[in-house]
Design a protein around this motif. Structure first.
Motif: not given
Lengths: 218, 984
Positions: B897-905, B923-928, B957-959, B963-966
């Motif tokens: 509820g806190r981490t802002l995923l980088p676009e492209g993660a 890879m399963l995919g990426h954040v757009t 999960r995303s690095p 670190r790895l974020v759920d």
């Protein structure tokens, strides 16, 4: 023009004092950039010209109807040596492509022209007439050095033999697409899209600066 | 310091003003020279030939040439005016002396001045009938004829004064007058013609298709430093010529022998140039070595100046008539069938003290006893190479001419001619005649005819331009070219490690032989293996010599069988600042601004570049960072009302009875059944079925539609429509006009937007019943401005778009600001717009899609017609596009509820190890898209994930930062999934 039309036009025209032309904020800079004398060159904006985009073939019924509605025939094109028809100070038409024209009336009579009526002149015919009065503005570059200033960015051959008074072309001015219309030997109108007017004025003023000083002797 | 400057009694000094002295410093030492000098000629006049040492070997070197061919004498020149940049790698032979110039010698390597170059550079674009490159005798004759015909004529020349080789001569006469005076007068006469332009100090550097020639003019360096507002230091000329005449001259080749690189070894033509043009005697004990007759003019000039050479070492078996005549007249000793095989020098400075001379046998091998001649100057001529660069850049053919011992133009370029020394015409009278003929021909090809069509060669009073000249019409006679001059102490050329071929690259005959030994045969390969002719002098003194020695070593019949390397632009170096011209600072790139721009700037907007547009990204209040400002702007739009300038959206008006039919094919949805007064969202696909653009299109009348496109896609979509109409469906009655800039558009967004609209448009019934979603109305605003108002929403909120004529944009914006004030209406930028749309799962084409995403992938199957055919439809049934486990658009929520995923993660499976040992990581995919959301109270995002719609609910999960974020996969619609807010 009938009384009814006039009323309709006035209803569709915006109040003059609410309008802001694309280069209005550079009026002072343009005045300051003026150069007098034998190497003179001046830049001003002709704001709020009525402009209509016409898509029609000149010989076809649509072309004739558009020409009749505007009151000026459509130019035959560069191959026929005719890229502008009409009066550059009044209603005229600039050739853009074989079926594309820009009708212009620069004299500030916006409220008196029945734009909606002209737009409707092609009813039942193919083609298109669209109000483009806000699409481009007109910048006018005048003086003995005007051609030299334009040559700093314009790819078209501006020699009077190739581009006499009364000629117009769609071209690039530096990185900006613009229509260049030579109305007299040393008067060039440049029509950039409104959003490019700011850059275009700065580009031209930059090119004018050297003419305020002494000429370099080669 | 000995002055070697000669008085008027000993030298014409065509290029210098003996009454105007300039001071300058070189390596910190004060020197003087004359107006018209180059740094090199001033140093020659001071008796100082040494320059910086050689690049790699540190060998002592000296001034070798007198022009752009110079390989050794390279300068670093300090800024000429405050704010200008220092320049490096300038040949001292091309730097005109001005008072106060500060320079230093370089060892073959420049240093970039890191301070910005505040000097002004500009470009100009001109057209001409006839372009003449080179103001030597041939070029002047050509230009004069063309100008007299009335044709537009341009004459370019790299030198400050016209004359070319004439400036290096003495005693030459043309049309009964001194040749240099003739050059000046002829150019001055031509300048009285209205259509003639002479550009001195201007080098044509590139020649391109359709006679497009680029030249660089030096405009102010030769003038006293001064403020010249708006005046460029250098100007790049873009010239389009109907006819081109190349009269670029020729460069002399040095001879390659042991220790051929000492200070004091100089090209013979350079010695002559210093003597006659600059009144500077390069040496006092002079030996001349040659393979041809050209040096005999130098002999005469030196004798006339009272400095006859010690001897001429001539490779040819016996004296030609010209050689014999000159030797007899001057009393200079001629040594024939002979060659200079080595040199001696003096101490560290290495200035030449002596040369060794051998006889040659029939195979060009030095034989017999050695003779040593004391000398402080060796003037060499290994032959002449026409400056074929501009001709060759246009793929004009060149071929080896065995008589001239030179590569000369052999196949013409369309609408181009080559004349003078560049065409292998060494003789002055033929250069004048062929030049004039070329000028006339070019003018005639442009439809002009000189009055009387006279020329120096056929007008009565000038039938023979050299009639009263003191000399015969000179040619360079037979040439005995020497490519491999044996070393006295080594038979094997592979050991000739002081036979320098390329002085600037310190490459020798031994180096070239090593390349051959390594298997290189092509001159292109040898060039790259050795770096010969790759320095900034572009091999002007080394390229042809390399070809010659390769031909000898490889047993080729003549150099033509080896061929030359490719000539490429630029002919001489061009500063990047000159290429940039005025495209720097605020003129670098057009910033497109809307009619409302000034308001945004006045209200502190931070702008974002979207294509060329400047769009407000957010409007920070005092103390706010971007995150805080955007959260506030979003909260305002969802809580009350916000407004945004969306004038940049592309707009295309389409008219014709077939418009609906066309749109059905262009869009994936159906537009022919759209009712007048309504709008619809549409997706466009490319033929491969991938999303290409999107937007809302309104039906204004039965046969009139107004299409909107993305901001960046406006021009592309218009081209797309024209292309399909013109190439595939010309039968359709449709016409298109871009009206992007005809309109200013303001989006008014949020629960209070209806109240704001009702206040600005009193004539309009804004109730949901009267003015439903996706409807539009024409009305007049309270201030009298006609407007078209649409109910479209890119946020899920109740929203309106107000369209007015472009120039009423600012007034309308201010009207809305005033009407919205009671609701604390908040301007918002592109960042808040992105957040609001992403909360609703609405895509941005080009951000969430990348040309590999179908509408179905994006979860937008609802926008795809099942009945109509459209561009891309057939691709949707391809097995790969139809499969159900492609990458899908999904929502992502970081579990904490806190981490802002980088676009492209990247996203990986919950159990997937990501250590390198276990790689590669699937890879399963990426954040757009990823933002913080005021409405959700947490960060969220959109992602493209393999089989994503069937994984919703899964935690992956995303690095992030090591670190790895759920991350939970969710529906892309994060906010108001029921759409309850759209109607207010």
């Amino acid at each position: 023009m009938t009384a009814d039309q006039t009323t309709a036009d006035q209803a569709s025209a915006p109040p003059a004092d609410l309008r802001r032309s694309p280069a209005a904020h550079l009026t002072e800079q343009m005045r300051a950039g003026d150069v007098d004398g034998p190497r003179g060159v001046r830049l001003r904006e002709i704001p709020f010209a009525v402009q209509l985009g016409i898509r029609a073939e000149p010989g076809a019924p649509s072309g004739r109807a558009a020409a009749e509605a505007w009151g000026v025939g459509l130019p035959a094109g560069p191959r026929a040596g005719e890229t502008v028809t009409g009066d550059p100070e009044g209603r005229h038409v600039i050739w853009i492509s074989p079926d594309e024209f820009l009708a212009v009336e620069p004299s500030g009579l916006a409220g008196l022209i029945d734009v909606r009526g002209i737009e409707g002149a092609l009813d039942g015919m193919p083609g298109q007439i669209v109000d483009l009065s806000g699409n481009r503005t007109i910048l006018e570059l005048t003086g003995p050095s005007a051609r030299s200033v334009l040559e700093k960015g314009c790819h078209v051959d501006l020699h009077p033999r190739a581009f006499p008074a009364g000629a117009a072309a769609s071209t690039l001015l530096g990185p900006v697409q613009a229509i260049v219309h030579r109305t007299r030997e040393d008067v060039f109108r440049i029509l950039p899209r409104a959003s490019f007017a700011d850059y275009t004025v700065r580009w031209l003023l930059d090119g004018m600066a050297e003419f305020a000083g002494e000429e370099l002797i080669r | 310091m000995t002055s070697r400057r000669l008085g008027i009694d000993r030298s014409p000094g065509y290029g210098v003003d003996r009454d105007a002295e300039h001071s300058f410093t070189l390596d910190g030492e004060a020197h003087t020279g004359l107006s018209g000098d180059t740094v090199a000629s001033a140093m020659v006049a001071a008796g100082e030939l040494p320059c910086g040492p050689s690049l790699y070997l540190g060998r002592a070197r000296g001034i070798m040439g007198a022009g752009v061919e110079e390989p050794n004498a390279l300068l670093h020149v300090e800024p000429r005016s405050p704010g200008h940049a220092a320049e490096s790698m300038l040949p001292a032979t091309t730097v005109e002396l001005v008072d106060g110039l500060r320079a230093s010698w370089l060892q073959g390597l420049g240093r970039l001045d890191e301070t910005p170059d505040g000097a002004l550079y500009d470009h100009t674009r001109v057209h001409t009938d006839v372009l003449v490159v080179g103001a030597g005798p041939a070029g002047i004759a050509a230009a004069s004829q063309a100008a007299a015909s009335g044709a537009r004529t341009m004459l370019l020349d790299e030198q400050p004064a016209p004359g070319g080789s004439l400036l290096s001569s003495r005693g030459e006469r043309i049309e009964s007058t001194d040749a240099v005076a003739w050059a000046r007068r002829t150019v001055d006469d031509a300048r009285t013609a209205a259509e003639f332009t002479y550009l001195p100090r201007t080098t044509a550097v590139g020649s391109y298709d359709a006679n497009y020639v680029v030249a660089v003019e030096n405009r102010t360096d030769h003038l006293p430093a001064s403020e010249r507002p708006g005046v460029s230091r250098q100007r790049v000329w873009h010239i389009r010529a109907a006819e081109v005449i190349l009269a670029a001259g020729a460069h002399e080749r040095p001879l390659m022998f042991a220790d051929d690189d000492r200070p004091g070894i100089m090209l013979a033509e350079a010695v002559r140039t210093y003597l006659n043009r600059y009144a500077a005697l390069a040496g006092e004990q002079i030996v001349v070595a040659t393979t041809n007759d050209s040096v005999y003019s130098l002999l005469e000039d030196l004798a006339e100046a009272g400095a006859p050479p010690v001897a001429v070492v001539d490779s040819r078996p016996e004296a030609t008539p010209r050689a014999a005549a000159v030797l007899e007249a001057t009393g200079v000793r001629g040594i024939f069938d002979a060659v200079v095989t080595g040199s001696d020098g003096d101490g560290d400075a290495g200035r030449l003290t002596a040369v060794t001379v051998h006889r040659l046998d029939r195979d060009d091998v030095p034989v017999g006893s050695v003779e040593t001649l004391s000398a402080d100057l060796l003037a060499v001529s290994g032959g002449h190479s026409p400056v074929v660069h501009l001709h060759s850049q246009r793929q004009g053919g060149i071929a080896w001419d065995d008589v001239l011992a030179a590569f000369v133009p052999s196949a013409p370029v369309a609408r181009q001619q080559t004349v003078g020394a560049m065409a292998g015409t060494w003789s002055l009278s033929r250069a004048l005649r062929t030049g004039a003929e070329a000028g006339r021909r070019a003018a005639e090809a442009c439809g002009f005819r000189a009055e009387g069509a006279d020329s120096p060669s056929d007008s009565p009073q000038t039938r023979d331009p050299l009639a009263d000249g003191p000399r015969a019409d000179l040619d360079y006679g037979p040439v005995r070219a020497l490519w491999l001059i044996g070393a006295p102490d080594a038979q094997d050329p592979a050991e000739w490690s002081t036979h320098f071929v390329d002085m600037q690259r310190d490459q020798t005959v031994a180096d070239a032989l090593r390349a051959v030994g390594a298997g290189m045969r092509s001159v292109e390969h040898v060039k790259r293996y050795t770096s010969i002719s790759t320095a900034n002098d572009q091999g002007r003194t080394s390229a042809v010599n390399t070809v010659g020695l390769l031909a000898t070593v490889l047993g080729a019949g003549h150099p033509g069988q080896v061929g030359t390397t490719t000539y490429r632009a630029p002919y001489t170096p061009v500063p990047f600042a000159a290429l940039a011209g005025r495209r720097r600072g605020e003129l670098f790139e057009p910033a497109r601004i809307t009619n409302i721009h000034s308001w945004h700037a006045d209200h502190g907007a931070v702008f974002e570049d979207v294509g060329q547009w400047k769009r407000p990204r957010y409007y920070p209040r005092t103390g706010e960072d971007m995150e805080t400002a955007v959260l506030r702007e979003c909260a305002a739009a969802r809580g009350s009302v916000g407004f945004q300038d969306v004038s940049t959206l592309g707009k295309i008006e389409i008219r014709g009875t077939d418009t609906g039919r066309l749109l059905d094919r262009i869009y994936t949805g159906v537009f022919s059944k759209l009712r007048v007064g309504r709008g619809r969202y549409g997706l466009m696909c490319t033929p491969d079925g991938m999303i290409f653009d999107d937007g809302v299109t309104l039906r204004i009348a039965d046969d009139r539609y107004l299409m909107t496109t993305t901001t960046g896609g406006a021009a592309t979509v218009l081209d797309w429509l024209e292309e399909w109409h013109q190439t595939e469906w010309p039968e359709l009655d449709v016409a298109f006009t871009s009206v992007t800039e005809q309109w200013s558009t303001v989006a008014v967004v949020g629960p209070k937007s209806r109240e704001v609209i009702s206040r600005i448009a009193p004539e309009l019934d804004v109730s949901n019943e009267a003015f439903g979603f996706m409807a539009f109305r024409e009305t007049t605003l309270r201030n009298g401005v006609p407007a078209r108002i649409c109910r479209v929403s890119f946020s899920g909120e109740l929203a309106f778009e107000v369209n007015v004529a472009n120039f009423c944009g600012l007034a309308t914006w201010e009207l809305i600001a005033e009407a919205g004030a009671p609701f604390d209406i908040t301007p918002y930028g592109t960042e808040a717009m992105h957040v609001l749309r992403a909360e609703k799962g609405l895509i941005i084409v080009g951000q969430d899609t990348d040309g590999t995403v179908t509408p179905q992938d994006a979860g937008m199957g609802w926008a795809v017609s099942t009945t109509e055919d459209f561009i891309g439809r057939r691709s949707h049934s391809r097995p790969d596009t139809a499969r159900q486990d492609r990458k899908h658009l999904v929502g992502v929520l970081p579990a904490d509820g806190r981490t802002l995923l980088p676009e492209g993660a990247q996203l990986v499976g919950a159990q997937t190890p990501i250590t390198p040992e276990e790689g590669p990581v699937p890879m399963l995919g990426h954040v757009t898209s990823s933002y913080r959301s005021a409405a959700l109270g947490r960060p969220f995002g959109l992602a493209m994930v393999w089989d994503g719609r069937n994984r919703i609910g899964e935690v992956v999960r995303s690095p992030v930062d090591g670190r790895l974020v759920d991350v939970e996969l969710t529906s892309p619609v994060h906010f108001d999934p029921e759409g309850t807010r759209r109607d207010g």
